[in-house]
Design a protein around this motif. Structure first.
Motif, PDB file in Angstrom:
ATOM      1  N   HIS A 245      72.843  31.130  43.268  1.00 23.06           N
ATOM      2  CA  HIS A 245      71.398  30.882  43.245  1.00 23.06           C
ATOM      3  C   HIS A 245      70.798  31.076  44.638  1.00 23.06           C
ATOM      4  CE1 HIS A 245      71.797  29.644  39.170  1.00 23.06           C
ATOM      5  NE2 HIS A 245      72.384  28.481  39.422  1.00 23.06           N
ATOM      6  N   ALA A 246      71.563  30.695  45.659  1.00 17.84           N
ATOM      7  CA  ALA A 246      71.080  30.877  47.035  1.00 17.84           C
ATOM      8  C   ALA A 246      70.951  32.362  47.369  1.00 17.84           C
ATOM      9  CB  ALA A 246      72.019  30.176  48.009  1.00 17.84           C
ATOM     10  N   TRP A 247      71.885  33.182  46.893  1.00 18.26           N
ATOM     11  CA  TRP A 247      71.787  34.627  47.110  1.00 18.26           C
ATOM     12  C   TRP A 247      70.571  35.199  46.389  1.00 18.26           C
ATOM     13  CZ3 TRP A 247      73.694  37.746  50.570  1.00 18.26           C
ATOM     14  CH2 TRP A 247      74.900  37.456  51.207  1.00 18.26           C
ATOM     15  N   TRP A 252      65.420  37.774  47.303  1.00 21.48           N
ATOM     16  CA  TRP A 252      63.975  37.778  47.046  1.00 21.48           C
ATOM     17  C   TRP A 252      63.203  37.663  48.357  1.00 21.48           C
ATOM     18  CZ3 TRP A 252      60.239  33.878  47.752  1.00 21.48           C
ATOM     19  CH2 TRP A 252      58.983  34.178  47.204  1.00 21.48           C
ATOM     20  N   ARG A 253      63.633  36.757  49.221  1.00 22.42           N
ATOM     21  CA  ARG A 253      62.948  36.559  50.501  1.00 22.42           C
ATOM     22  C   ARG A 253      63.046  37.790  51.395  1.00 22.42           C
ATOM     23  NH1 ARG A 253      61.030  31.629  51.540  1.00 22.42           N
ATOM     24  NH2 ARG A 253      61.719  29.883  50.243  1.00 22.42           N
ATOM     25  N   MET A 254      64.143  38.559  51.242  1.00 22.55           N
ATOM     26  CA  MET A 254      64.330  39.772  52.047  1.00 22.55           C
ATOM     27  C   MET A 254      63.623  40.975  51.449  1.00 22.55           C
ATOM     28  SD  MET A 254      66.067  38.832  54.700  1.00 22.55           S
ATOM     29  CE  MET A 254      66.695  40.352  55.407  1.00 22.55           C
ATOM     30  N   GLY A 255      62.917  40.776  50.342  1.00 21.62           N
ATOM     31  CA  GLY A 255      62.141  41.856  49.739  1.00 21.62           C
ATOM     32  C   GLY A 255      62.953  42.833  48.905  1.00 21.62           C
ATOM     33  N   MET A 256      64.146  42.428  48.469  1.00 20.04           N
ATOM     34  CA  MET A 256      64.992  43.309  47.663  1.00 20.04           C
ATOM     35  C   MET A 256      64.610  43.184  46.190  1.00 20.04           C
ATOM     36  SD  MET A 256      66.970  44.702  49.932  1.00 20.04           S
ATOM     37  CE  MET A 256      68.208  45.483  48.897  1.00 20.04           C
ATOM     38  N   GLN A 257      64.475  44.319  45.529  1.00 19.16           N
ATOM     39  CA  GLN A 257      64.239  44.323  44.082  1.00 19.16           C
ATOM     40  C   GLN A 257      65.565  44.110  43.376  1.00 19.16           C
ATOM     41  OE1 GLN A 257      62.123  47.983  42.961  1.00 19.16           O
ATOM     42  NE2 GLN A 257      60.417  46.658  42.385  1.00 19.16           N
ATOM     43  N   LEU A 270      74.093  39.453  39.553  1.00 22.31           N
ATOM     44  CA  LEU A 270      72.810  39.793  40.161  1.00 22.31           C
ATOM     45  C   LEU A 270      72.946  41.225  40.669  1.00 22.31           C
ATOM     46  CD1 LEU A 270      69.991  38.670  41.122  1.00 22.31           C
ATOM     47  CD2 LEU A 270      71.119  38.175  43.301  1.00 22.31           C
ATOM     48  N   TYR A 271      72.060  42.121  40.215  1.00 26.34           N
ATOM     49  CA  TYR A 271      72.193  43.549  40.516  1.00 26.34           C
ATOM     50  C   TYR A 271      71.044  44.028  41.395  1.00 26.34           C
ATOM     51  CZ  TYR A 271      75.247  43.400  36.380  1.00 26.34           C
ATOM     52  OH  TYR A 271      76.222  43.083  35.463  1.00 26.34           O
ATOM     53  N   PRO A 275      69.659  51.125  49.799  1.00 31.79           N
ATOM     54  CA  PRO A 275      68.625  52.147  50.002  1.00 31.79           C
ATOM     55  C   PRO A 275      68.998  53.568  49.594  1.00 31.79           C
ATOM     56  CG  PRO A 275      68.647  50.642  51.852  1.00 31.79           C
ATOM     57  CD  PRO A 275      69.830  50.284  51.006  1.00 31.79           C
ATOM     58  N   ASN A 276      70.297  53.912  49.574  1.00 29.98           N
ATOM     59  CA  ASN A 276      70.702  55.247  49.146  1.00 29.98           C
ATOM     60  C   ASN A 276      71.020  55.319  47.656  1.00 29.98           C
ATOM     61  OD1 ASN A 276      70.801  57.352  51.357  1.00 29.98           O
ATOM     62  ND2 ASN A 276      71.804  55.638  52.398  1.00 29.98           N
TER      63      ASN A 276
END
Length: 323
Positions: A245-247, A252-257, A270-271, A275-276
């Motif tokens: 849950h922390a990950w 989310w906080r790091m802006g990752m979709q 969690l998937y 960037p590549n």
């Protein structure tokens, strides 16, 4: 909470179009145990088979989706080599002999990144590499009914190699988001050009190949086209649900979709794509494959997660026999 740390490779999921031959190769030839016979939860027309050590420990399972696809077109932006660990050079010599006897396509024993290795491929061109770990990493559970003697059985996954055209943004995600550490690099053995390098990142305690992701940088390659013999995703280990849950919150906080949290029943997932474009998964160590099956009978019958159980008649009717 101190900085979150992934603790190693959890599993790797690949694609086969020949599910019967796939089962024979990974169980009869490689001596792994099929620890879960189930279906792709997003495409129930396809098997999802899990091969692992004697009890299905996290970090030991290579899994396959059963999809009727043409062969992969090799290239970049994907996982390009899957490491399988063995204990020592004696085991590597055993495997060289065994692969030869079974007429499995393989290379020569060579030292790579400071470790003895042996490259080979399965019947669909899945690129695999035996890597001597010297006994480092988690100790796997012996599979007593394996065709491979206990001392030579595969010890689990690692390292996993991905290939990308440019390192910069992938490096940012590996270091700043996933908290992996760059530790060294070496010449890419898949290239005749010595300027092509493979960059090694470690996670968790480090120090063993089951805790390493290798990133080959190849701007000269086309983008890979998925198919039979390709890898769908690589998963990294999260010890428990609290950290899982922390990950989720951290990404989310790091802006990752991301996919959002997904309950796969035997583990939580969690998937997201780096960037590549390589698909990563974070997966919990538990609850494990014994949650719904007697450990002595793992993989013998079709097991469905509870939310699919009411669809069993339709699902079973659409699957072909594999034994």
């Amino acid at each position: 909470m101190s900085q979150l740390q992934l603790t190693g490779i959890h599993h790797l999921t690949a694609v086969t179009s020949q599910i019967r031959e796939n089962k024979r190769f990974y169980t009869d030839m490689l001596g792994l145990r099929m620890v879960k016979r189930t279906v792709n939860q997003d495409d129930t027309s396809a098997y999802h088979l899990f091969y692992a050590d004697g009890v299905g420990n996290p970090g030991t399972d290579i899994t396959f989706f059963d999809w009727p696809l043409a062969r992969e077109q090799r290239g970049s932006r994907t996982v390009t080599r899957t490491g399988l660990r063995v204990r020592d050079l004696d085991s590597l010599n055993y495997w060289q002999g065994r692969l030869g006897e079974l007429q499995v396509s393989h290379g020569d024993i060579r030292e790579l990144d400071g470790r003895p290795t042996l490259d080979f491929e399965d019947t669909e061109g899945q690129r695999l590499r035996l890597v001597v770990d010297g006994g480092a990493g988690d100790t796997p559970a012996v599979w007593e009914r394996s065709a491979v003697p206990a001392e030579h059985q595969l010890r689990g996954l690692g390292p996993i190699t991905i290939t990308v055209p440019d390192l910069r943004n992938t490096d940012l995600v590996l270091q700043k988001v996933l908290h992996m550490r760059p530790v060294r690099d070496y010449a890419d053995p898949e290239s005749a050009d010595s300027t092509h390098r493979v960059h090694v990142y470690e996670m968790g305690a480090g120090g063993s190949p089951d805790k390493e992701l290798h990133v080959a940088v190849r701007s000269d390659l086309p983008v890979a086209r998925p198919g039979a013999g390709s890898v769908h995703h690589v998963a990294f280990r999260v010890p428990d649900e609290e950290q899982y849950h922390a990950w989720t919150e951290h990404l989310w906080r790091m802006g990752m979709q991301t996919s959002g949290e997904v309950d796969r029943y035997w583990f939580r997932s969690l998937y997201f794509r780096e960037p590549n474009g390589v698909l990563f998964e974070l997966a919990t160590d538990g609850p494990g494959f014994g949650v719904d099956e007697d450990m002595d009978r793992l993989g013998e019958t079709l097991i469905l997660p509870p939310f699919l159980e009411q669809q069993r008649p339709q699902i079973e009717a659409g699957l072909k026999p594999i034994d």
